[in-house]
Design an enzyme around this catalytic site. Structure first.
Site, mmCIF file in Angstrom:
data_model
loop_
_atom_site.group_PDB
_atom_site.id
_atom_site.type_symbol
_atom_site.label_atom_id
_atom_site.label_comp_id
_atom_site.label_asym_id
_atom_site.label_seq_id
_atom_site.Cartn_x
_atom_site.Cartn_y
_atom_site.Cartn_z
ATOM 1 N N GLU A 97 0.802 -1.230 0.000
ATOM 2 C CA GLU A 97 0.000 0.000 0.000
ATOM 3 C C GLU A 97 0.834 1.280 0.000
ATOM 4 O O GLU A 97 0.525 2.227 0.723
ATOM 5 C CB GLU A 97 -0.930 0.026 1.236
ATOM 6 C CG GLU A 97 -1.910 -1.111 1.249
ATOM 7 C CD GLU A 97 -2.767 -1.158 2.508
ATOM 8 O OE1 GLU A 97 -3.960 -1.417 2.369
ATOM 9 O OE2 GLU A 97 -2.248 -0.947 3.620
HETATM 10 C C1 TNX Z 1 -4.381 -4.030 4.735
HETATM 11 S S1 TNX Z 1 -2.620 -6.199 4.148
HETATM 12 C C2 TNX Z 1 -3.124 -3.728 5.214
HETATM 13 C C3 TNX Z 1 -2.964 -3.273 6.589
HETATM 14 C C4 TNX Z 1 -4.287 -3.134 7.298
HETATM 15 C C5 TNX Z 1 -5.170 -4.282 6.912
HETATM 16 C C6 TNX Z 1 -6.478 -4.276 7.648
HETATM 17 C C7 TNX Z 1 -1.604 -5.181 4.126
HETATM 18 C C8 TNX Z 1 -0.345 -5.670 3.641
HETATM 19 N N1 TNX Z 1 -1.948 -3.956 4.536
HETATM 20 O O1 TNX Z 1 -2.247 -2.075 6.643
HETATM 21 O O2 TNX Z 1 -4.038 -3.144 8.662
HETATM 22 O O3 TNX Z 1 -5.423 -4.235 5.549
HETATM 23 O O4 TNX Z 1 -7.218 -5.418 7.375
#
Ligand code: TNX
Length: 548
Positions: A354
């Site tokens: 992300e």
């Molecule tokens: C996605 S999965 C994220 C996290 C959040 C999560 C909540 C991922 C690699 N990043 O930053 O905490 O979703 O479900």
């Protein structure tokens, strides 16, 4: 509370089903031609009052019931091969587990050549048992666990523990009797990587809370604890060369609570405790996104030289290290060096998910340099699967967290990387994310990946999950617990249990044993054990929770 109150109503149904299952169908699927939990192939009936051999989680590769059960008594001794300190440690761990509830002395003694009692036997000649496998032989005179490694003995001890009545988990003296069904279990894991992740950044968890989770994981043969040590909301590990990361960057959490961080001594204590349960800690420093806590701690890490405020909300994707600045790489080098020095394990996770505030070009530049730093300090890179958009280092693992609706193009990129030698850890968000609500009525958790009930979480095959991925590229599975809404051990209990058991079974048990119906029967049998351990699990209506 409501779930606890409705529990007794399931008791009668649970007992009836147990009788039916034990008498007719066999509780496990039929690995290796045997039937864990059911009638032996040769017709040996399950002994009443004794948990059928193989009626455990994860289900063993092979369980062949037969012969008389073994009964632990006040005279039982634990024999270990006298030349192995590590075997002796496993023996001491077993004795510590069994003493409070049995009230027996259970001395741990050198093996004296006899055949009675409990024996833990290391044998270099058992090549087929691999790095973590074991064989458990139980009969009237005793139980012998044989393995090639101490880890194998440890997993065998978890099997022995689960074959005993659930009340063995109580911390006060219980009546027994303490019987182990007769027969032979031969068991090796499907995957070498069987993980659970705890996000200690969104909410901080103390050393004691982490140890509690480690003990719970060990019972189900999970062997990796991935700690998500940094994110926008908090930096949780002391770094000597950048002290404000922990002292300032660790000073809050989601919702504005006090946060916290681990000193190096505390972190080493966690690592050592995990090692004593044959778990390897995989530390994660998430970069270049998810870095607000670091950016807030050191203004010079920001492209504009201005430190943002600390963050206590739950948005994602807004922060990025400054890819163009040299100091960013000094920071990465220092942090990776210090974390690598705290890590006896092989892996260092650098996040990479992300990074919505980092351009693609910057992302590739950054991830490639960060990976080189991990390699320089002797560790193997793990990254979230966006890593495949950069150039994965040799031997790197990508942790896949997509879901059914993830685009075919993205899945194809991951599959192509897997064909090119990047290993995969599978953590599909709509299967293994322990922070997803079970149903719309679950009080805790998020739902961006949908609702994930117990069956959905368990009922898929890691080897067949992503089209175009060779089975050999799958290193294993991991169940992440993100903690935006999770703030206590009671919360961990509700979200991880029972889904963590399904993840453990997906990681350990052979594909041929995979079967929802038999799994849910065995899972139901774990209810009393979790209760005895004080784990306030989610009483999923998909499972017939047994009582003892
Ligand atoms: C996605 S999965 C994220 C996290 C959040 C999560 C909540 C991922 C690699 N990043 O930053 O905490 O979703 O479900």
């Amino acid at each position: 509370m409501t779930q606890r109150r409705t529990f007794p109503r399931l008791r009668l149904l649970g007992s009836l089903l147990l009788v039916v299952a034990a008498g007719i169908t066999g509780i496990g699927a039929a690995p290796g031609g045997a039937a864990p939990g059911g009638a032996a192939p040769g017709g040996a009936a399950a002994t009443p009052g004794v948990r059928p051999l193989g009626d455990i989680v994860p289900v063993p590769a092979s369980a062949r019931p037969g012969g008389s059960p073994y009964t632990l008594t006040a005279r039982t001794r634990i024999h270990v091969d006298d030349d192995s300190r590590e075997a002796r440690r496993v023996g001491a761990y077993l004795a510590d587990l069994l003493r409070p509830s049995t009230g027996y002395a259970l001395p741990v003694v050198d093996h004296d050549g006899g055949t009675g009692g409990i024996r833990l036997r290391l044998s270099g000649r058992e090549a087929a048992l691999g790095d973590e496998g074991y064989r458990l032989e139980s009969g009237r005179r005793g139980v012998t666990i044989t393995a090639r490694t101490p880890a194998g003995l440890f997993h065998g001890v978890q099997t022995l523990r689960q074959q005993l009545p659930a009340s063995v988990e109580e911390d006060t003296r219980q009546p027994g009797p303490w019987r182990v069904a007769g027969g032979t279990i031969t068991d090796t894991p499907r995957y070498a990587y069987r993980g659970a992740m705890l996000d200690v950044s969104r909410h901080f968890f103390t050393v004691e809370q982490v140890k509690r989770y480690i003990d719970q994981m060990a019972l189900y043969k999970i062997n990796k604890l991935h700690l998500h040590l940094s994110d926008d909301q908090g930096w949780r590990i002391a770094i000597d060369s950048w002290p404000r990361l922990a002292t300032y960057g660790g000073s809050t959490q989601v919702g504005g609570g006090p946060g916290g961080y681990y000193t190096k001594a505390q972190y080493k204590d966690i690592v050592a405790y995990a090692a004593s349960r044959h778990l390897e800690v995989v530390p994660e420093i998430d970069m270049p996104g998810h870095t607000n806590a670091a950016l807030a701690s050191y203004a010079e890490l920001n492209c504009d030289g201005i430190a943002p405020p600390l963050y206590t909300g739950t948005a994602v994707g807004f922060s990025s290290l400054c890819v163009a600045k040299d100091i960013t790489y000094d920071f990465v080098d220092d942090v990776v060096r210090e974390i690598a020095a705290l890590t006896p394990g092989r892996y260092l996770h650098i996040g990479g998910d992300e990074a919505h505030s980092t351009s693609h070009e910057d992302y590739v530049t950054f991830m490639d340099r960060a990976q080189a730093t991990v390699v320089k300090y002797g560790k193997t890179v793990i990254g979230w699967h966006q890593l495949v958009g950069a150039n994965p280092a040799e031997g790197a693992l990508a942790q896949y967290w997509g879901l059914d609706r993830t685009s075919d193009a993205e899945k194809a990129r991951v599959a192509a990387a897997a064909r090119n030698g990047t290993g995969l850890i599978l953590s599909p968000a709509d299967r293994l994310y322990l922070d997803m609500k079970y149903t719309k009525d679950t009080p805790l958790g998020l739902s961006w990946a949908g609702y994930v009930e117990v069956q959905r979480s368990y009922d898929w095959d890691p080897a067949a999950y992503l089209p175009g991925v060779p089975a050999s590229a799958v290193a294993g599975v991991e169940a992440p617990l993100w903690t935006e809404t999770i703030a206590s051990s009671a919360h961990i209990d509700q979200m991880a249990f029972p889904r963590l058991l399904g993840a453990a079974e997906l990681g350990w048990s052979p594909a041929a044993t995979h079967d929802w119906e038999t799994y849910r029967q065995r899972l139901g049998g774990q209810g009393p054990r979790l209760e005895a351990l004080g784990v306030d699990f989610y009483r999923s209506p998909q499972v017939d929770w047994r009582t003892e």
